[in-house]
Design an enzyme around this catalytic site. Structure first.
Site, mmCIF file in Angstrom:
data_model
loop_
_atom_site.group_PDB
_atom_site.id
_atom_site.type_symbol
_atom_site.label_atom_id
_atom_site.label_comp_id
_atom_site.label_asym_id
_atom_site.label_seq_id
_atom_site.Cartn_x
_atom_site.Cartn_y
_atom_site.Cartn_z
ATOM 1 N N SER A 29 0.850 -1.191 0.000
ATOM 2 C CA SER A 29 0.000 0.000 0.000
ATOM 3 C C SER A 29 0.883 1.239 0.000
ATOM 4 O O SER A 29 1.999 1.218 0.535
ATOM 5 C CB SER A 29 -0.892 0.030 1.245
ATOM 6 O OG SER A 29 -1.579 1.259 1.356
ATOM 7 N N TYR A 77 -1.705 -0.373 10.404
ATOM 8 C CA TYR A 77 -1.787 -0.626 8.964
ATOM 9 C C TYR A 77 -0.539 -0.137 8.233
ATOM 10 O O TYR A 77 0.031 -0.857 7.404
ATOM 11 C CB TYR A 77 -3.032 0.047 8.391
ATOM 12 C CG TYR A 77 -3.255 -0.244 6.928
ATOM 13 C CD1 TYR A 77 -3.673 -1.502 6.506
ATOM 14 C CD2 TYR A 77 -3.059 0.738 5.957
ATOM 15 C CE1 TYR A 77 -3.880 -1.773 5.164
ATOM 16 C CE2 TYR A 77 -3.266 0.481 4.616
ATOM 17 C CZ TYR A 77 -3.672 -0.776 4.227
ATOM 18 O OH TYR A 77 -3.872 -1.048 2.901
#
Length: 258
Positions: free
Chosen positions: A139, A152
């Site tokens: 990501s 995350y």
């Protein structure tokens, strides 16, 4: 014989769109999800033949569960040509709250250990035949930390570094390792975000570009490309300027806020 792609997190979002993209390209599918009934309903809607698609129930956060799914795939369908470790979770956290440490452990179990466990069953076979592609879904959030998103961001930074390490380890074997870093993709999870999402793209558009990256043999790609430049600029910003730029930014929902 048709090529085979193994995809985790196939019950929705990016995983489902990637499955459809590879199916259209002539690949047979090995799809992994906790909600297998959702995948089978989707197959019916899309008219996907059961002869070309097998569904395996597994939780990637449980190492034995996902390793077993990989072993069952090889017994039923053979060694995949492409393995896409797509399954992941994204939950906000506050380190001052004890329960959020459990959220962080859950995030790492799914996004990191689960990714390695997804690859594990296939590495020996791919090395012996001298070919195959392992794909880690990272990501843009793994390039620079965002307030309230520590679990995350840290997990996706680890995905990027892990895949880089694995790529070096397997370089001489003929097995390719590809890291794909999505920017903001329109999924049920991102629709809950309370902050702006520049260059938001659909899962289908992302799947088209990601599949092209995977099949072209690129080792690393940020999609869309605009987010790649944003990430590079953020990486170059001094900490003081980054902190100022992110001050007041709404945070990701925590587990008890979702």
């Amino acid at each position: 014989m048709a090529s085979l792609v193994f995809i985790t997190g196939a019950s929705s979002g990016i995983g489902q769109s990637l499955a459809w993209r590879f199916y259209q390209a002539g690949y047979n599918l090995a799809l992994v999800a906790r909600r297998t009934e959702v995948v089978r309903e989707w197959m019916q809607v899309k008219g996907i033949s059961a002869e070309r698609c097998h569904v395996y129930g597994a939780d990637v956060a449980d190492v034995n569960s996902i390793v077993h799914a990989g072993q069952q795939c090889m017994l039923s369908q053979g060694l995949p040509d492409v393995v896409i470790a797509n399954a992941g979770i994204s939950i906000g956290m506050d380190t001052a709250i004890r329960s959020d440490l459990d959220v962080m452990a859950q995030t790492f179990a799914t996004n990191n250990v689960g990714l390695a466990a997804t690859f594990h069953p296939f590495i020996d076979g791919m090395c012996k035949q001298g070919s195959g592609t392992l794909v880690g879904i990272g990501s843009v959030a793994g390039i620079r930390g965002l307030p309230g998103h520590g679990a995350y961001c840290a997990s996706k930074a680890a995905v990027i570094s892990y895949c880089e390490s694995l790529r070096g380890e397997l370089r001489a074997s003929g097995v390719r390792v590809v890291t794909v870093c999505p920017g903001y993709i329109d999924t049920p999870l991102t629709r809950k975000n309370r902050y702006s999402m520049p260059f938001l793209m659909s899962t289908d558009d992302f799947a088209d570009r990601a599949a092209h990256t995977i099949l072209a043999g690129d080792s690393y790609r940020v999609i869309p490309w605009q987010m790649g430049w944003v990430a590079k600029l953020l990486r170059l910003l001094p900490n003081a300027l980054l902190d100022k730029a992110l001050a007041g930014r709404p945070r990701k929902h925590r587990a008890d806020e979702a």
